[in-house]
Every structure is written in structure tokens, then in C-alpha cells.
Design a protein around this motif. Structure first.
Motif, PDB file in Angstrom:
ATOM      1  N   CYS A  95       0.847  -1.196   0.000  1.00  0.00           N
ATOM      2  CA  CYS A  95       0.000   0.000   0.000  1.00  0.00           C
ATOM      3  C   CYS A  95       0.877   1.238   0.000  1.00  0.00           C
ATOM      4  O   CYS A  95       1.682   1.446   0.915  1.00  0.00           O
ATOM      5  CB  CYS A  95      -0.912  -0.007   1.232  1.00  0.00           C
ATOM      6  SG  CYS A  95      -2.237   1.204   1.136  1.00  0.00           S
ATOM      7  N   ILE A  97       0.513   4.798   0.545  1.00  0.00           N
ATOM      8  CA  ILE A  97      -0.477   5.714   1.109  1.00  0.00           C
ATOM      9  C   ILE A  97      -0.057   7.141   0.769  1.00  0.00           C
ATOM     10  O   ILE A  97       0.800   7.732   1.417  1.00  0.00           O
ATOM     11  CB  ILE A  97      -0.600   5.506   2.627  1.00  0.00           C
ATOM     12  CG1 ILE A  97      -0.881   4.029   2.927  1.00  0.00           C
ATOM     13  CG2 ILE A  97      -1.715   6.377   3.201  1.00  0.00           C
ATOM     14  CD1 ILE A  97      -0.807   3.678   4.394  1.00  0.00           C
ATOM     15  N   CYS A 106      -7.796   3.657   6.459  1.00  0.00           N
ATOM     16  CA  CYS A 106      -6.767   3.045   7.293  1.00  0.00           C
ATOM     17  C   CYS A 106      -6.957   1.534   7.349  1.00  0.00           C
ATOM     18  O   CYS A 106      -5.979   0.770   7.302  1.00  0.00           O
ATOM     19  CB  CYS A 106      -6.823   3.649   8.695  1.00  0.00           C
ATOM     20  SG  CYS A 106      -5.600   2.989   9.844  1.00  0.00           S
ATOM     21  N   SER A 109      -5.645  -0.013   4.122  1.00  0.00           N
ATOM     22  CA  SER A 109      -4.186  -0.101   4.121  1.00  0.00           C
ATOM     23  C   SER A 109      -3.709  -1.214   5.040  1.00  0.00           C
ATOM     24  O   SER A 109      -2.739  -1.916   4.737  1.00  0.00           O
ATOM     25  CB  SER A 109      -3.577   1.244   4.532  1.00  0.00           C
ATOM     26  OG  SER A 109      -3.792   1.529   5.892  1.00  0.00           O
ATOM     27  N   SER A 110      -4.409  -1.428   6.156  1.00  0.00           N
ATOM     28  CA  SER A 110      -4.042  -2.477   7.101  1.00  0.00           C
ATOM     29  C   SER A 110      -4.253  -3.871   6.530  1.00  0.00           C
ATOM     30  O   SER A 110      -3.622  -4.831   6.982  1.00  0.00           O
ATOM     31  CB  SER A 110      -4.849  -2.327   8.399  1.00  0.00           C
ATOM     32  OG  SER A 110      -4.566  -1.102   9.045  1.00  0.00           O
ATOM     33  N   CYS A 112      -3.409  -4.722   3.604  1.00  0.00           N
ATOM     34  CA  CYS A 112      -2.314  -4.996   2.681  1.00  0.00           C
ATOM     35  C   CYS A 112      -1.139  -5.631   3.435  1.00  0.00           C
ATOM     36  O   CYS A 112      -1.099  -5.664   4.659  1.00  0.00           O
ATOM     37  CB  CYS A 112      -1.879  -3.708   1.987  1.00  0.00           C
ATOM     38  SG  CYS A 112      -3.195  -2.931   0.999  1.00  0.00           S
ATOM     39  N   ARG A 115       2.824  -1.467   4.311  1.00  0.00           N
ATOM     40  CA  ARG A 115       2.200  -0.150   4.237  1.00  0.00           C
ATOM     41  C   ARG A 115       3.271   0.927   4.278  1.00  0.00           C
ATOM     42  O   ARG A 115       4.001   1.051   5.263  1.00  0.00           O
ATOM     43  CB  ARG A 115       1.239   0.033   5.409  1.00  0.00           C
ATOM     44  CG  ARG A 115       0.137  -1.015   5.483  1.00  0.00           C
ATOM     45  CD  ARG A 115      -0.324  -1.239   6.905  1.00  0.00           C
ATOM     46  NE  ARG A 115       0.767  -1.753   7.735  1.00  0.00           N
ATOM     47  CZ  ARG A 115       0.724  -1.803   9.070  1.00  0.00           C
ATOM     48  NH1 ARG A 115      -0.346  -1.380   9.718  1.00  0.00           N
ATOM     49  NH2 ARG A 115       1.749  -2.269   9.760  1.00  0.00           N
ATOM     50  N   SER A 146      -2.925  -6.089  12.294  1.00  0.00           N
ATOM     51  CA  SER A 146      -1.858  -5.420  11.549  1.00  0.00           C
ATOM     52  C   SER A 146      -1.011  -4.478  12.384  1.00  0.00           C
ATOM     53  O   SER A 146       0.021  -3.997  11.906  1.00  0.00           O
ATOM     54  CB  SER A 146      -2.470  -4.636  10.379  1.00  0.00           C
ATOM     55  OG  SER A 146      -3.242  -3.551  10.868  1.00  0.00           O
ATOM     56  N   LEU A 173       1.849   1.733  10.258  1.00  0.00           N
ATOM     57  CA  LEU A 173       2.663   1.770   9.044  1.00  0.00           C
ATOM     58  C   LEU A 173       3.874   0.867   9.218  1.00  0.00           C
ATOM     59  O   LEU A 173       4.296   0.566  10.335  1.00  0.00           O
ATOM     60  CB  LEU A 173       3.144   3.191   8.749  1.00  0.00           C
ATOM     61  CG  LEU A 173       2.108   4.259   8.423  1.00  0.00           C
ATOM     62  CD1 LEU A 173       2.790   5.615   8.266  1.00  0.00           C
ATOM     63  CD2 LEU A 173       1.324   3.914   7.160  1.00  0.00           C
TER      64      LEU A 173
END
Length: 250
Positions: A95, A97, A106, A109-110, A112, A115, A146, A173
């Protein structure tokens, strides 16, 4: 809504939907279709990103208010379908971002595998409770899976949104990079993951992630969730939140 570009063995999927890539039935359906096509293609890995200054602002709350229970009866299962497809996608998903990743943004993205966010990327977090909405179970478990476990309760209860450096510290992240190099760096990580034998990567990913879905399957809060998201009192809180946040941006 989903722009696809192949860069060697890596496919870049870029969301472009309205001003902030807000989740509605149309965007969810296009995301599902894009991942379905990528799964049967020769692509070795994916990079998922957004457009402009926002990765995604999450659920389109205006559609929730306008559509009411009838809309939610279709939307909430579709949201789970999209997130499950991303979460268990058999190929690597990185991801990139590019900007704000709020609430459902959010969570996406988590879902994936890796990140990355630019140091000037904006804010990221899950302010669902500040909006007044109970978490759907699958998105909740994806966020829990995540991020660093010692920070989960604080992140969920406070609804705080974090700068990229702060997000890295709490586990929202995996890497912070420069804005100009974000997409290129994401493609490089995706290519590295894509070079792993596909069978091995898929097996290990299932070992890591399948127990999350098995746990979700044992407990369903669908009825309570639908009641909560349809509740007039909660809709009033949503309206206050929208009025407050939109006013702050004008």
C-alpha cells in the motif's frame, strides 16, 4: 474508479473516486473486480494507492445517511467482501499511502501486506467511535492483526489520527518515505515480494492471516451492527461529525 498500470511484474492500482476516494457500493465493486482480474493475471505483485492528497477517507457517510438501512444491508456485506479479498489476496499487496487514510482508508491499508506512507502524507487512523459508529467485526480484526498489540485499545478508543512518524511508532505503518519516491519505493518492495516463489508466499500468507478470518467466522455481530449503523441517534452523531469536520476544512 480504479486505474491499472503494469510496471514490469508489478501492477499499480490507483483509486480515483470523488474528492477523497470515499467507500460506496460502486468503489467497493470496482476494487473487488480489479483484484479479481489481478489474481488471474501474470502480475506478480500489486501496489495500491490513491489520488491527490487522500488515499481514502473511508466510508461515504453521506450515502449512509441518505440510503439508510436498505443501503446498509447491501453496503456492509460488500465492504467485508472487498476487505477479505484484499486481506487474503494470494499475491503480495503493497500500500502506497499517498495522503490521508482515515477510518476505512486506514483499514484498507491495514489489509495490505506492507504499508508505506510519505513523510508529508497527512493523517492516518480509525476515528470510527468519534463518528459514533461501531466497528464491523472484520475491519476491527484486520486493524488488530496489523498493528502493535499494546497500542490497539488506545488507537481504537481515542480515535486519534496520527502523523506518518507517529503511525510508524504504533504500528499502523511499516515504512515512511519521501513523497516523490513513494510510488517508486512501493513498486520496488512489491517486486522484491513478487520474486518470492508464489506458492511459498501464498502458503505463508494464509498461515499468517487465515486464523483471523476463522475467528471472525465463529462470531457474528451482523444484526447488532446493522441496528447500530441504522440507529437514528447514531445518525445524529454522524451529522454533527460531518458538520464539524467539513466546517474545519472550509
Amino acid at each position: 474508479m480504479i486505474h491499472s498500470e503494469d510496471r514490469g511484474a508489478v501492477r499499480v492500482l490507483r483509486m480515483e473516486h470523488g474528492k477523497v476516494q470515499a467507500f460506496d457500493l460502486e468503489l467497493l465493486s470496482d476494487l473487488i473486480e480489479a483484484f479479481q482480474q489481478a489474481e488471474t493475471s501474470s502480475t506478480k505483485a500489486l501496489v495500491l494507492t490513491g489520488t491527490g492528497k487522500t488515499f481514502s477517507a473511508g466510508v461515504d457517510l453521506f450515502r449512509v445517511l441518505e440510503g439508510g438501512r436498505l443501503y446498509l444491508e447491501t453496503f456492509l456485506p460488500k465492504l467485508d467482501e472487498m476487505l477479505e479479498r484484499v486481506f487474503l489476496f494470494p499475491k503480495p499487496v503493497v500500500c502506497a499511502i499517498n495522503g490521508h487514510a482515515i477510518a476505512g482508508g486506514c483499514v484498507l491499508s491495514s489489509a495490505c501486506d506492507y504499508r508505506m506512507m510519505s513523510s508529508e502524507g497527512g493523517q492516518i487512523g480509525v476515528p470510527e467511535l468519534l463518528v459514533g459508529l461501531p466497528f464491523p467485526l472484520l475491519p476491527f480484526e484486520i486493524v488488530r492483526f496489523s498493528m502493535a498489540p499494546q497500542h490497539v485499545q488506545r488507537v481504537i478508543y481515542t480515535g486519534k489520527t496520527y502523523s506518518p512518524i507517529e503511525a510508524l511508532q504504533v504500528g499502523l505503518l511499516d515504512e515512511v518515505t519521501g513523497s516523490e519516491s513513494l510510488l517508486q519505493n512501493a513498486c520496488e518492495v512489491a517486486a522484491q515480494f513478487g520474486a518470492i516463489p508464489s506458492v511459498s508466499f501464498r502458503i505463508v500468507k494464509e498461515q499468517l492471516r487465515k486464523p483471523v478470518l476463522d475467528g471472525v467466522a465463529q462470531y457474528s455481530n451482523d444484526a447488532r451492527l446493522l441496528e447500530g449503523w441504522s440507529n437514528p441517534e447514531i445518525h445524529g452523531v454522524i451529522r454533527q461529525y460531518l458538520n464539524r469536520t467539513i466546517k474545519n476544512k472550509t
